[in-house]
Design an enzyme around this catalytic site. Structure first.
Site, PDB file in Angstrom:
ATOM      1  N   LYS A   1       0.843  -1.193   0.000  1.00 15.35           N
ATOM      2  CA  LYS A   1       0.000   0.000   0.000  1.00 15.35           C
ATOM      3  C   LYS A   1       0.880   1.244   0.000  1.00 15.35           C
ATOM      4  O   LYS A   1       1.944   1.284   0.629  1.00 15.35           O
ATOM      5  CB  LYS A   1      -0.979   0.018   1.179  1.00 15.35           C
ATOM      6  CG  LYS A   1      -0.376  -0.075   2.577  1.00 15.35           C
ATOM      7  CD  LYS A   1       0.035   1.233   3.223  1.00 15.35           C
ATOM      8  CE  LYS A   1      -1.117   2.112   3.531  1.00 15.35           C
ATOM      9  NZ  LYS A   1      -0.682   3.307   4.369  1.00 15.35           N
TER      10      LYS A   1
ATOM     11  N   HIS B   1       7.683 -13.467  -1.103  1.00 13.31           N
ATOM     12  CA  HIS B   1       6.925 -14.317  -0.174  1.00 13.31           C
ATOM     13  C   HIS B   1       6.562 -13.604   1.126  1.00 13.31           C
ATOM     14  O   HIS B   1       7.448 -13.149   1.851  1.00 13.31           O
ATOM     15  CB  HIS B   1       7.734 -15.556   0.238  1.00 13.31           C
ATOM     16  CG  HIS B   1       8.444 -16.262  -0.861  1.00 13.31           C
ATOM     17  ND1 HIS B   1       7.804 -17.081  -1.762  1.00 13.31           N
ATOM     18  CD2 HIS B   1       9.753 -16.275  -1.207  1.00 13.31           C
ATOM     19  CE1 HIS B   1       8.707 -17.576  -2.620  1.00 13.31           C
ATOM     20  NE2 HIS B   1       9.883 -17.099  -2.311  1.00 13.31           N
TER      21      HIS B   1
ATOM     22  N   TYR C   1       5.080  -7.514   4.062  1.00 15.96           N
ATOM     23  CA  TYR C   1       4.254  -6.311   4.100  1.00 15.96           C
ATOM     24  C   TYR C   1       5.115  -5.119   3.692  1.00 15.96           C
ATOM     25  O   TYR C   1       6.188  -4.887   4.270  1.00 15.96           O
ATOM     26  CB  TYR C   1       3.674  -6.064   5.493  1.00 15.96           C
ATOM     27  CG  TYR C   1       2.933  -4.750   5.583  1.00 15.96           C
ATOM     28  CD1 TYR C   1       1.653  -4.619   5.051  1.00 15.96           C
ATOM     29  CD2 TYR C   1       3.533  -3.620   6.143  1.00 15.96           C
ATOM     30  CE1 TYR C   1       0.984  -3.407   5.097  1.00 15.96           C
ATOM     31  CE2 TYR C   1       2.866  -2.415   6.200  1.00 15.96           C
ATOM     32  CZ  TYR C   1       1.588  -2.317   5.673  1.00 15.96           C
ATOM     33  OH  TYR C   1       0.924  -1.109   5.702  1.00 15.96           O
TER      34      TYR C   1
END
Length: 225
Positions: free
Chosen positions: A109, A121, A124
């Protein structure tokens, strides 16, 4: 510190060059992502795999490889030759350059990924810039919010510099690497070709070509949001 000391904007993202000046502070690039995407028009293939959800203003280069299932929320721009793997979650204000790997069960984000970035993998990535050819090992977390939610400082030449930003993840220079299951504290800066070894909780600034081998003192626990 200037952005050009960490990374350069590749040709694949030249359309955004006015938003990411090389002489600006590198953390200002994070603040510019939403503005850069303001004019993006939706452009996705006529047919996508049935398990792929795409919502909003999302530009997918025709050569992007889509998985059996993933979630892509706009605004977002994904460049040529990028591979998106199963379970990836792109949740808005994300710019991705050419030939990147957007890994399985990874969340992104408000981040800018330059060319050749690999996040394969369980990671975040929030409110961050990942330089050309940078790599995150499995399970790396780029923490972007202090527990007390105060503004985040970065360390330049050993001195704290207030960014004025409540959310700021990591700034990784070109070819920087982070080992598996490491956690980078909010406002971490890694110079070009810098390396954080696996499982460390690292914060601060790591100079170009240096290796972080030991756990530094952590003054404040952090979380991701």
């Amino acid at each position: 510190m200037r952005a050009e000391q960490l990374f350069c904007l590749p040709d694949s993202l030249a359309r955004f060059s006015s938003f990411f000046p090389l002489d600006a502070a590198p953390w200002s690039w994070v603040q510019a992502i939403a503005k850069a995407l303001a004019g993006i028009q939706r452009s996705v293939p006529a047919q996508v795999p049935p398990g792929v959800l795409i919502e909003g203003a999302v530009h997918l280069d025709p050569s992007v490889k889509l998985p059996p299932f993933a979630c892509i929320m706009g605004p977002a721009y994904i460049g040529p030759g990028t591979e998106i793997r199963p379970g990836a979650y792109i949740r808005g204000n994300v710019i991705i350059g050419a030939k990147c790997v957007i890994g399985n069960s990874c969340e992104f984000k408000n981040s800018l990924l330059l060319d050749g970035v690999q996040v394969p993998h369980f990671s975040y990535v929030g409110d961050s810039v990942l330089g050309n050819g940078s790599h995150l090992g499995a399970g790396v977390i780029l923490s972007n919010l202090r527990l007390d939610q105060k503004a985040i400082s970065v360390r330049i030449a050993g001195q704290p510099t207030d960014t004025g930003m409540r959310k700021l993840g990591a700034l990784l220079g070109d070819s920087a690497e982070v080992g598996c299951n490491a956690v980078l504290q909010p406002g971490t800066i890694l110079g070009k070709r810098a390396l954080v070894l696996p499982t460390l909780a690292f914060g601060g600034t790591l100079e170009e070509g240096k290796i972080a081998r030991e756990r530094p003192e952590i003054l404040l626990a952090t979380r991701r949001d």
